[in-house]
Design a protein around this motif. Structure first.
Motif, PDB file in Angstrom:
ATOM      1  N   GLY A  30       0.845  -1.310  -0.002  1.00  0.00           N
ATOM      2  CA  GLY A  30       0.018   0.035  -0.109  1.00  0.00           C
ATOM      3  C   GLY A  30       0.777   1.200  -0.060  1.00  0.00           C
ATOM      4  N   TRP A  31       2.082   1.186   0.243  1.00  0.00           N
ATOM      5  CA  TRP A  31       3.164   2.266   0.164  1.00  0.00           C
ATOM      6  C   TRP A  31       3.494   2.672  -1.158  1.00  0.00           C
ATOM      7  CZ3 TRP A  31       4.487   5.510   4.135  1.00  0.00           C
ATOM      8  CH2 TRP A  31       3.757   5.364   5.596  1.00  0.00           C
ATOM      9  N   GLN A  32       3.358   3.951  -1.494  1.00  0.00           N
ATOM     10  CA  GLN A  32       3.852   4.229  -2.966  1.00  0.00           C
ATOM     11  C   GLN A  32       5.066   5.006  -2.908  1.00  0.00           C
ATOM     12  OE1 GLN A  32       0.549   6.144  -4.813  1.00  0.00           O
ATOM     13  NE2 GLN A  32      -0.952   4.265  -4.403  1.00  0.00           N
ATOM     14  N   ARG A  33       5.813   4.843  -3.929  1.00  0.00           N
ATOM     15  CA  ARG A  33       6.969   5.861  -4.128  1.00  0.00           C
ATOM     16  C   ARG A  33       6.448   6.866  -4.729  1.00  0.00           C
ATOM     17  NH1 ARG A  33      13.015   4.388  -6.695  1.00  0.00           N
ATOM     18  NH2 ARG A  33      13.657   6.215  -6.561  1.00  0.00           N
ATOM     19  N   VAL A  34       6.847   7.881  -4.279  1.00  0.00           N
ATOM     20  CA  VAL A  34       6.246   9.343  -4.825  1.00  0.00           C
ATOM     21  C   VAL A  34       7.579  10.419  -4.882  1.00  0.00           C
ATOM     22  CG1 VAL A  34       3.908   9.211  -3.826  1.00  0.00           C
ATOM     23  CG2 VAL A  34       5.693  10.139  -2.436  1.00  0.00           C
ATOM     24  N   THR A  35       7.467  11.822  -5.202  1.00  0.00           N
ATOM     25  CA  THR A  35       8.588  12.716  -5.250  1.00  0.00           C
ATOM     26  C   THR A  35       7.950  13.599  -4.435  1.00  0.00           C
ATOM     27  OG1 THR A  35       9.207  11.725  -7.536  1.00  0.00           O
ATOM     28  CG2 THR A  35       9.955  14.080  -6.747  1.00  0.00           C
ATOM     29  N   THR A  36       8.965  14.334  -3.755  1.00  0.00           N
ATOM     30  CA  THR A  36       8.494  15.361  -2.610  1.00  0.00           C
ATOM     31  C   THR A  36       8.505  16.566  -3.628  1.00  0.00           C
ATOM     32  OG1 THR A  36      10.642  16.026  -2.246  1.00  0.00           O
ATOM     33  CG2 THR A  36       9.556  14.510  -0.682  1.00  0.00           C
ATOM     34  N   ALA A  37       7.828  18.002  -3.179  1.00  0.00           N
ATOM     35  CA  ALA A  37       7.615  18.845  -3.846  1.00  0.00           C
ATOM     36  C   ALA A  37       9.280  19.654  -4.173  1.00  0.00           C
ATOM     37  CB  ALA A  37       7.284  20.106  -2.947  1.00  0.00           C
ATOM     38  N   GLY A  38      10.216  18.952  -3.245  1.00  0.00           N
ATOM     39  CA  GLY A  38      11.943  19.514  -3.637  1.00  0.00           C
ATOM     40  C   GLY A  38      12.498  18.592  -4.405  1.00  0.00           C
ATOM     41  N   GLN A  40      12.858  14.959  -4.158  1.00  0.00           N
ATOM     42  CA  GLN A  40      13.412  13.877  -3.371  1.00  0.00           C
ATOM     43  C   GLN A  40      12.352  12.602  -3.465  1.00  0.00           C
ATOM     44  OE1 GLN A  40      14.598  14.908   0.561  1.00  0.00           O
ATOM     45  NE2 GLN A  40      16.437  16.235  -0.036  1.00  0.00           N
ATOM     46  N   PRO A  41      13.074  11.455  -3.589  1.00  0.00           N
ATOM     47  CA  PRO A  41      11.951  10.605  -3.556  1.00  0.00           C
ATOM     48  C   PRO A  41      11.519  10.167  -2.380  1.00  0.00           C
ATOM     49  CG  PRO A  41      14.472   9.793  -3.952  1.00  0.00           C
ATOM     50  CD  PRO A  41      14.288  11.003  -3.792  1.00  0.00           C
ATOM     51  N   ALA A  42      10.503   9.681  -1.886  1.00  0.00           N
ATOM     52  CA  ALA A  42       9.743   9.333  -0.540  1.00  0.00           C
ATOM     53  C   ALA A  42       8.755   8.374  -0.867  1.00  0.00           C
ATOM     54  CB  ALA A  42       8.964  10.747  -0.058  1.00  0.00           C
ATOM     55  N   ILE A  43       8.187   7.656   0.284  1.00  0.00           N
ATOM     56  CA  ILE A  43       7.074   6.984   0.265  1.00  0.00           C
ATOM     57  C   ILE A  43       5.987   7.393   0.948  1.00  0.00           C
ATOM     58  CG2 ILE A  43       8.489   4.749  -0.043  1.00  0.00           C
ATOM     59  CD1 ILE A  43       8.279   4.005   2.982  1.00  0.00           C
ATOM     60  N   GLU A  44       4.836   7.114   0.562  1.00  0.00           N
ATOM     61  CA  GLU A  44       3.734   7.573   1.229  1.00  0.00           C
ATOM     62  C   GLU A  44       2.534   6.446   1.183  1.00  0.00           C
ATOM     63  OE1 GLU A  44       2.680  11.292  -0.543  1.00  0.00           O
ATOM     64  OE2 GLU A  44       1.110  10.470  -1.541  1.00  0.00           O
ATOM     65  N   LYS A  45       1.506   6.798   2.076  1.00  0.00           N
ATOM     66  CA  LYS A  45       0.252   6.036   2.250  1.00  0.00           C
ATOM     67  C   LYS A  45      -0.896   6.966   2.960  1.00  0.00           C
ATOM     68  CE  LYS A  45      -1.164   1.286   3.755  1.00  0.00           C
ATOM     69  NZ  LYS A  45      -0.842  -0.106   4.353  1.00  0.00           N
ATOM     70  N   ARG A  46      -2.106   6.491   2.453  1.00  0.00           N
ATOM     71  CA  ARG A  46      -3.247   7.113   3.104  1.00  0.00           C
ATOM     72  C   ARG A  46      -4.006   6.160   3.720  1.00  0.00           C
ATOM     73  NH1 ARG A  46      -8.522   8.048   2.028  1.00  0.00           N
ATOM     74  NH2 ARG A  46      -9.373   9.958   2.197  1.00  0.00           N
ATOM     75  N   TYR A  47      -4.190   6.618   5.052  1.00  0.00           N
ATOM     76  CA  TYR A  47      -5.065   5.648   5.857  1.00  0.00           C
ATOM     77  C   TYR A  47      -6.325   6.387   6.036  1.00  0.00           C
ATOM     78  CZ  TYR A  47      -0.465   3.568   7.139  1.00  0.00           C
ATOM     79  OH  TYR A  47       0.582   2.672   7.117  1.00  0.00           O
ATOM     80  N   ALA A  48      -7.478   5.854   5.829  1.00  0.00           N
ATOM     81  CA  ALA A  48      -8.609   6.227   6.010  1.00  0.00           C
ATOM     82  C   ALA A  48      -9.277   5.638   7.334  1.00  0.00           C
ATOM     83  CB  ALA A  48      -9.557   5.663   4.989  1.00  0.00           C
ATOM     84  N   PHE A  49     -10.196   6.584   8.114  1.00  0.00           N
ATOM     85  CA  PHE A  49     -10.815   6.388   9.270  1.00  0.00           C
ATOM     86  C   PHE A  49     -12.236   6.957   9.456  1.00  0.00           C
ATOM     87  CE2 PHE A  49      -6.146   7.040  10.022  1.00  0.00           C
ATOM     88  CZ  PHE A  49      -5.979   5.977  10.751  1.00  0.00           C
ATOM     89  N   ALA A  50     -13.008   6.430  10.329  1.00  0.00           N
ATOM     90  CA  ALA A  50     -14.504   6.723  10.348  1.00  0.00           C
ATOM     91  C   ALA A  50     -14.682   8.041  10.803  1.00  0.00           C
ATOM     92  CB  ALA A  50     -15.189   5.700  11.428  1.00  0.00           C
ATOM     93  N   ASP A  51     -13.947   8.603  11.637  1.00  0.00           N
ATOM     94  CA  ASP A  51     -14.247  10.120  11.976  1.00  0.00           C
ATOM     95  C   ASP A  51     -12.709  10.691  12.352  1.00  0.00           C
ATOM     96  OD1 ASP A  51     -13.494   9.012  14.479  1.00  0.00           O
ATOM     97  OD2 ASP A  51     -15.638   8.552  14.860  1.00  0.00           O
ATOM     98  N   PHE A  52     -12.987  12.124  12.847  1.00  0.00           N
ATOM     99  CA  PHE A  52     -11.916  12.653  13.095  1.00  0.00           C
ATOM    100  C   PHE A  52     -11.048  12.198  14.497  1.00  0.00           C
ATOM    101  CE2 PHE A  52      -9.903  16.823  14.739  1.00  0.00           C
ATOM    102  CZ  PHE A  52      -8.900  17.073  13.774  1.00  0.00           C
TER     103      PHE A  52
END
Length: 111
Positions: A30-38, A40-52
């Motif tokens: 579920g983690w994806q390789r992305v590029t930062t605004a600067g 640089q390579p990075a990894i990221e993942k989005r986690y979803a929840f039912a509420d705040f």
């Protein structure tokens, strides 16, 4: 040893090469390789929840883990989601620490 069972270590030198990143990325689904605004390579993942409330509980637990490991992510927090992004600023790219923390956060989320 599994990534989630390891601990971050000080990192200097060059970032991981593409050939080193691929097998580590395969260990954190579920983690994806992305590029930062600067750029640089990075990894990221989005986690979803039912509420705040659950989202903030997750954010606080992530903060605890990452502070203990002395390896801090960028977090994007909204009502029902949190996106976590890791890269190692000291090497200008990805290090094994990014993947260790990603695995720890996945284990937290699965609990």
């Amino acid at each position: 040893m599994r990534l989630a069972e390891q601990h971050c270590q000080p990192v200097t030198g060059a970032p991981l090469a593409d050939a080193e990143i691929a097998p580590l990325l395969a260990q954190v689904p579920g983690w994806q390789r992305v590029t930062t605004a600067g750029g640089q390579p990075a990894i990221e993942k989005r986690y979803a929840f039912a509420d705040f409330h659950r989202t903030i509980g997750f954010v606080n637990a992530v903060a605890f883990i990452c502070n203990r490991e002395d390896h801090h992510p960028d977090l994007a927090v909204s009502y029902g989601a949190c996106t976590v992004r890791f890269n190692t600023h000291s090497v200008g790219g990805l290090s094994v620490n990014d993947f260790i923390c990603a695995a720890m956060i996945d284990a937290l989320h699965a609990a």
